[in-house]
Design a protein around this motif. Structure first.
Motif, PDB file in Angstrom:
ATOM      1  N   SER A 180       0.446  -5.094 -11.550  1.00 50.28           N
ATOM      2  CA  SER A 180       0.555  -4.197 -10.399  1.00 50.28           C
ATOM      3  C   SER A 180      -0.706  -4.199  -9.550  1.00 50.28           C
ATOM      4  O   SER A 180      -0.649  -3.928  -8.345  1.00 50.28           O
ATOM      5  CB  SER A 180       0.864  -2.776 -10.864  1.00 50.28           C
ATOM      6  OG  SER A 180      -0.263  -2.172 -11.480  1.00 50.28           O
ATOM      7  N   MET A 181      -1.850  -4.538 -10.155  1.00 53.23           N
ATOM      8  CA  MET A 181      -3.105  -4.569  -9.412  1.00 53.23           C
ATOM      9  C   MET A 181      -3.476  -5.965  -8.932  1.00 53.23           C
ATOM     10  O   MET A 181      -4.098  -6.116  -7.889  1.00 53.23           O
ATOM     11  CB  MET A 181      -4.231  -3.998 -10.281  1.00 53.23           C
ATOM     12  CG  MET A 181      -4.059  -2.524 -10.605  1.00 53.23           C
ATOM     13  SD  MET A 181      -5.458  -1.801 -11.495  1.00 53.23           S
ATOM     14  CE  MET A 181      -6.749  -1.904 -10.261  1.00 53.23           C
ATOM     15  N   SER A 182      -3.087  -6.980  -9.684  1.00 55.15           N
ATOM     16  CA  SER A 182      -3.459  -8.342  -9.303  1.00 55.15           C
ATOM     17  C   SER A 182      -2.397  -9.018  -8.430  1.00 55.15           C
ATOM     18  O   SER A 182      -2.724  -9.830  -7.561  1.00 55.15           O
ATOM     19  CB  SER A 182      -3.714  -9.191 -10.551  1.00 55.15           C
ATOM     20  OG  SER A 182      -2.556  -9.256 -11.374  1.00 55.15           O
ATOM     21  N   ARG A 183      -1.125  -8.689  -8.669  1.00 54.40           N
ATOM     22  CA  ARG A 183      -0.027  -9.285  -7.892  1.00 54.40           C
ATOM     23  C   ARG A 183       1.021  -8.224  -7.573  1.00 54.40           C
ATOM     24  O   ARG A 183       2.160  -8.280  -8.045  1.00 54.40           O
ATOM     25  CB  ARG A 183       0.601 -10.444  -8.671  1.00 54.40           C
ATOM     26  CG  ARG A 183      -0.356 -11.573  -9.003  1.00 54.40           C
ATOM     27  CD  ARG A 183       0.366 -12.706  -9.717  1.00 54.40           C
ATOM     28  NE  ARG A 183       1.390 -13.321  -8.870  1.00 54.40           N
ATOM     29  CZ  ARG A 183       2.255 -14.239  -9.314  1.00 54.40           C
ATOM     30  NH1 ARG A 183       2.218 -14.627 -10.586  1.00 54.40           N
ATOM     31  NH2 ARG A 183       3.154 -14.756  -8.494  1.00 54.40           N
ATOM     32  N   PRO A 184       0.650  -7.216  -6.773  1.00 56.38           N
ATOM     33  CA  PRO A 184       1.557  -6.093  -6.518  1.00 56.38           C
ATOM     34  C   PRO A 184       2.876  -6.492  -5.873  1.00 56.38           C
ATOM     35  O   PRO A 184       3.900  -5.859  -6.115  1.00 56.38           O
ATOM     36  CB  PRO A 184       0.739  -5.186  -5.594  1.00 56.38           C
ATOM     37  CG  PRO A 184      -0.293  -6.074  -4.987  1.00 56.38           C
ATOM     38  CD  PRO A 184      -0.616  -7.091  -6.028  1.00 56.38           C
ATOM     39  N   ARG A 185       2.872  -7.530  -5.051  1.00 56.47           N
ATOM     40  CA  ARG A 185       4.100  -7.939  -4.379  1.00 56.47           C
ATOM     41  C   ARG A 185       5.145  -8.473  -5.356  1.00 56.47           C
ATOM     42  O   ARG A 185       6.335  -8.464  -5.055  1.00 56.47           O
ATOM     43  CB  ARG A 185       3.796  -8.998  -3.319  1.00 56.47           C
ATOM     44  CG  ARG A 185       2.983  -8.462  -2.137  1.00 56.47           C
ATOM     45  CD  ARG A 185       2.810  -9.509  -1.061  1.00 56.47           C
ATOM     46  NE  ARG A 185       2.049  -8.986   0.070  1.00 56.47           N
ATOM     47  CZ  ARG A 185       1.741  -9.698   1.152  1.00 56.47           C
ATOM     48  NH1 ARG A 185       2.138 -10.972   1.233  1.00 56.47           N
ATOM     49  NH2 ARG A 185       1.053  -9.157   2.132  1.00 56.47           N
ATOM     50  N   LEU A 186       4.685  -8.934  -6.510  1.00 53.23           N
ATOM     51  CA  LEU A 186       5.616  -9.453  -7.505  1.00 53.23           C
ATOM     52  C   LEU A 186       6.565  -8.355  -7.974  1.00 53.23           C
ATOM     53  O   LEU A 186       7.752  -8.611  -8.234  1.00 53.23           O
ATOM     54  CB  LEU A 186       4.841 -10.030  -8.690  1.00 53.23           C
ATOM     55  CG  LEU A 186       5.654 -10.792  -9.749  1.00 53.23           C
ATOM     56  CD1 LEU A 186       6.301 -12.027  -9.129  1.00 53.23           C
ATOM     57  CD2 LEU A 186       4.769 -11.200 -10.916  1.00 53.23           C
ATOM     58  N   LEU A 187       6.060  -7.121  -8.095  1.00 52.81           N
ATOM     59  CA  LEU A 187       6.894  -6.004  -8.542  1.00 52.81           C
ATOM     60  C   LEU A 187       7.877  -5.563  -7.466  1.00 52.81           C
ATOM     61  O   LEU A 187       8.882  -4.909  -7.764  1.00 52.81           O
ATOM     62  CB  LEU A 187       6.022  -4.815  -8.947  1.00 52.81           C
ATOM     63  CG  LEU A 187       5.013  -5.038 -10.075  1.00 52.81           C
ATOM     64  CD1 LEU A 187       4.264  -3.749 -10.371  1.00 52.81           C
ATOM     65  CD2 LEU A 187       5.700  -5.546 -11.328  1.00 52.81           C
ATOM     66  N   GLU A 188       7.571  -5.908  -6.209  1.00 53.23           N
ATOM     67  CA  GLU A 188       8.426  -5.481  -5.105  1.00 53.23           C
ATOM     68  C   GLU A 188       9.509  -6.495  -4.775  1.00 53.23           C
ATOM     69  O   GLU A 188      10.468  -6.162  -4.073  1.00 53.23           O
ATOM     70  CB  GLU A 188       7.561  -5.235  -3.860  1.00 53.23           C
ATOM     71  CG  GLU A 188       6.487  -4.165  -4.058  1.00 53.23           C
ATOM     72  CD  GLU A 188       5.542  -4.084  -2.879  1.00 53.23           C
ATOM     73  OE1 GLU A 188       5.766  -4.830  -1.892  1.00 53.23           O
ATOM     74  OE2 GLU A 188       4.586  -3.297  -2.929  1.00 53.23           O
ATOM     75  N   ASP A 189       9.372  -7.728  -5.259  1.00 54.11           N
ATOM     76  CA  ASP A 189      10.326  -8.776  -4.925  1.00 54.11           C
ATOM     77  C   ASP A 189      11.706  -8.472  -5.522  1.00 54.11           C
ATOM     78  O   ASP A 189      11.830  -8.332  -6.753  1.00 54.11           O
ATOM     79  CB  ASP A 189       9.818 -10.120  -5.455  1.00 54.11           C
ATOM     80  CG  ASP A 189      10.766 -11.263  -5.125  1.00 54.11           C
ATOM     81  OD1 ASP A 189      10.997 -11.511  -3.936  1.00 54.11           O
ATOM     82  OD2 ASP A 189      11.301 -11.872  -6.074  1.00 54.11           O
TER      83      ASP A 189
END
Length: 375
Positions: free
Chosen positions: A209-218
């Motif tokens: 969530s801190m290093s690749r936040p967009r991954l959780l939103e995809d």
């Protein structure tokens, strides 16, 4: 129970409410099918959320340390101070009330409960002592709070993912070793080593969530990971039908935690539709806010209510079609937790913020003095 984040996320409180309701369904013996293992899932849900929230708090503290804005020892002790002030007042108050009322076996187990070692007592006796048995999960969490900061503060960042993966495997191997060496069954469930995979899954989510936040939103990622983890949860349900000493049962906790991790990840970016509305609703968010108090006090509430419930025909063996007994018990537990929240926990949280500010200002003052001395 899980720590508070800097940016309020109402759906996380909604998830806390879901977790504590699961526990109440189990402990209050609601007339609901128990094959779902409500209590176990509720506690595991808390562990995943703790792993996520605590790891994220520590990662943010680590960023301050790496940027030179804070000293590592100060951040470590600040974290421990904040956790102590958050959890200790209601916990010790519940124990004090039970001890004053001479409710067994509180006085006999004080040495264990006061030091957050109830899980060790259960491991030693292979027995869940009434009244204080639910404190085993709080003991595991406090032990987690002591160990986890060392990993986050001192490990190189590029080791995090590998370390979390190793901890997941280590927890599975620990449970497998308990079966192989015929250690009593409860050791697998109430010990920190046996729960490390659940905390680590939460830790992985925090790191992502801190290093690749967009991954959780995809949307595609959410869909496919949801399908995969839901499949794991279904497999875990099937594994629960096996004998406890079957080696495959060591995967149950990991598979269930994986699905819970997906639920937590989705709540970070926000569920949409009906799920989002329920989790963000005022009743759910309020129950989530007072969930720690509900968990701490609920067994004590039941013990004190039982004589009255027996008198009005709603005792332990009564079967009311509308589950009136369960509704009364839940209402009482929420009421007691609310009183604790407003008159015990919130004042202590305000004091905690003041102490943290004083601690930070004191540290900054020392740094300024050191710089002046060098100049």
């Amino acid at each position: 129970m899980p720590a508070k984040t800097t940016h309020y996320q109402p759906q996380m409180d909604g998830l806390r409410a879901v977790a504590v309701i699961f526990v109440l369904i189990h402990h209050f013996e609601a007339n609901i099918p128990q094959w779902i293992n409500w209590g176990t899932l509720g506690v595991r849900f808390f562990f995943v959320m703790s792993g996520f929230l605590i790891t994220r708090i520590l990662l943010k503290s680590r960023e301050k340390v790496d940027a030179g804005a804070a000293a590592r020892p100060n951040e470590f002790w600040n974290f421990q101070m904040r956790r102590f002030i958050r959890t200790m007042p209601p916990y010790y108050l519940a124990i004090a009330i039970a001890a004053a009322l001479a409710i067994p076996p509180v006085r006999e187990t004080l040495a264990w409960t006061l030091t957050f070692c109830t899980n060790f007592l259960i491991i030693q006796t292979a027995y869940f002592p009434h009244t204080v048995s639910h404190y085993w999960s709080l003991a595991v969490q406090e032990q987690f709070y002591l160990v986890w900061p060392f990993l986050i503060f001192f490990l190189p960042k590029n080791w995090f993912k590998a370390t979390f993966a190793v901890l997941i495997v280590a927890a599975i191997l620990f449970r497998l070793a308990c079966i192989h060496f015929q250690v009593n069954d409860v050791t697998r469930w109430v010990s920190l080593p046996g729960s490390l995979d659940t905390f680590a899954i939460g830790g992985i989510l925090a790191y992502v969530s801190m290093s690749r936040p967009r991954l959780l939103e995809d949307p595609k990622t959410r869909f496919w990971t949801g399908l995969a983890t839901l499949s794991l949860a279904a497999i875990a349900r099937g594994l629960r039908m096996l004998d406890l000493h079957n080696p495959w049962t060591v995967l149950i906790e990991t598979f269930e935690a994986a699905f819970m991790g997906w639920v937590v990840a989705c709540s970070v970016t926000g569920f949409k539709g009906l799920a989002g509305w329920i989790l963000s609703s005022p009743p759910m968010t309020y129950i989530g806010k007072v969930s720690f108090g509900i968990y701490v006090y609920h067994i004590l509430v039941v013990i004190l209510l039982n004589p009255w419930l027996e008198k009005i025909g709603l005792g332990h063996h009564a079967k009311d079609p509308f589950e009136l007994r369960f509704i009364i018990q839940v209402t009482a537990a929420i009421a007691v937790a609310s009183i604790s929240w407003h008159f015990c926990e919130q004042p202590m949280l305000k004091a905690r913020d003041w102490i943290a500010m004083w601690f930070r200002n004191r540290h900054e003052s020392k740094n300024d003095q050191a710089v002046a001395a060098q100049g």
